[in-house]
Design a protein around this motif. Sequence first.
Motif, PDB file in Angstrom:
ATOM      1  N   GLU A  48       0.835  -1.204   0.000  1.00  0.00           N
ATOM      2  CA  GLU A  48       0.000   0.000   0.000  1.00  0.00           C
ATOM      3  C   GLU A  48       0.872   1.258   0.000  1.00  0.00           C
ATOM      4  O   GLU A  48       0.534   2.257  -0.641  1.00  0.00           O
ATOM      5  N   GLN A  49       1.988   1.207   0.686  1.00  0.00           N
ATOM      6  CA  GLN A  49       2.911   2.342   0.693  1.00  0.00           C
ATOM      7  C   GLN A  49       3.511   2.563  -0.688  1.00  0.00           C
ATOM      8  O   GLN A  49       3.739   3.708  -1.097  1.00  0.00           O
ATOM      9  N   ALA A  52       0.787   4.297  -2.723  1.00  0.00           N
ATOM     10  CA  ALA A  52       0.659   5.699  -2.318  1.00  0.00           C
ATOM     11  C   ALA A  52       1.823   6.531  -2.856  1.00  0.00           C
ATOM     12  O   ALA A  52       1.630   7.666  -3.327  1.00  0.00           O
ATOM     13  N   ASN A  56       1.774   9.727  -5.533  1.00  0.00           N
ATOM     14  CA  ASN A  56       2.443  10.986  -5.233  1.00  0.00           C
ATOM     15  C   ASN A  56       3.445  11.338  -6.331  1.00  0.00           C
ATOM     16  O   ASN A  56       3.574  12.507  -6.727  1.00  0.00           O
TER      17      ASN A  56
END
Length: 294
Positions: A48-49, A52, A56
Motif C-alpha cells: 500500500e505504501q 501511495a 504521489n
Amino acid sequence: LGDDMNVKIKMLVFSLLLISANGHADEEFDQLWKTIAERSFHLKSSEEQVLASEKNKTRMGHHWLPTLYATGTSYMSNDPGANMFGLLSERSIKQSDFAPDSLNHPGTNLFTKASVGVNMPLYEGGMKISMAKASDFQFEAKKAENNSHKKELFSEVAKSYFLIKSFDKYSQDITKIQKTLDSIIGKYQIGNKSNMLGYSGLLGLKSLKNRILALTDETQTKQRTYLQSLEELNGEKIHLKKRDDEHYLDDLNQYLSSTQREYQETQRVNALNQKAKAASEMIGAEKSRNLPRV
C-alpha cells in the motif's frame, strides 16, 4: 553428527538468502509460501505504501500543468455597511440604494460572489522540479523496501520449511544408527567369548546411545520450534508431508546452486541509496523555496 548438522544448517540458511529467481521449491512449499504471503499484514502495508508513493510521484510529475481554480462566497446580512459593500462587489448598485432610508434600513439581503481562474506557473525557482525528482527516488525506495520485505519473509519461510525437512532426514539417520546400536547391545552377553566387543566397548556404545537419544530430543525440539514459527506466519496449523531422501536432496541442491552467482546490491541497500537521493533533492527544493516565481 552434531558438527555435520550445524554445517548443513549454515549452508542452507546462506543459500536461502541468496536464492535466485529460477530456483523453485516443491508444490507443498510453493502453496505454503503463497498462503503466508497473501496473509501477511506486513507485506500488505508495504504494498500500500508503494501504491501511495506511486500516486504521489504521478501528481508531482504534473507540477508544470496549469491549475484551474474556482472560489465562491455567500452571506446574508442586514448591516448597512455589509449591504453597501455587497452591492458594490456585485456591481448592482442603483440610484434608489442611496436614499437615506435604504442606506439606514437596507433589510436582510443575500449576497453571492464566485470566480474562476487559471494558475499557470512559468518559473518556480526549480523547487517543484526538485520535489518531483525527490518523489521519483522515494517511489523507487518504497519499491526496493517492498522487495526487501518479500525476500526477508521468503527467506524466513524457506529456512523454517527446509530445516524441518532436513531434521526429518537427520532423524532418519539417527534412527538407523540407534537400531544398529540396540542390535549390538542386545546381543551382548556377560562372560560370552563370542561377543563382538569387550565390556568397555559395551559401555562406550551405551554412552553413544545416550548421546543419540539426546540428539533425537534436541532435533525434535528444533523441528517443533520451526514448525511453530511457520504456523505463526500462516495463521493456522500446518501439516507437512513426509518426503523421501532423494526428493529432499534434489530441492536442497537446487537451493545450494543459487550461491553460484555474483554479488548484487541488496534491496535494502538500494532503498537506502534511493532515500539519500530523495533527501538531496529535497534540500535543493528548500533552497529554491524563497526564489522569485512567475
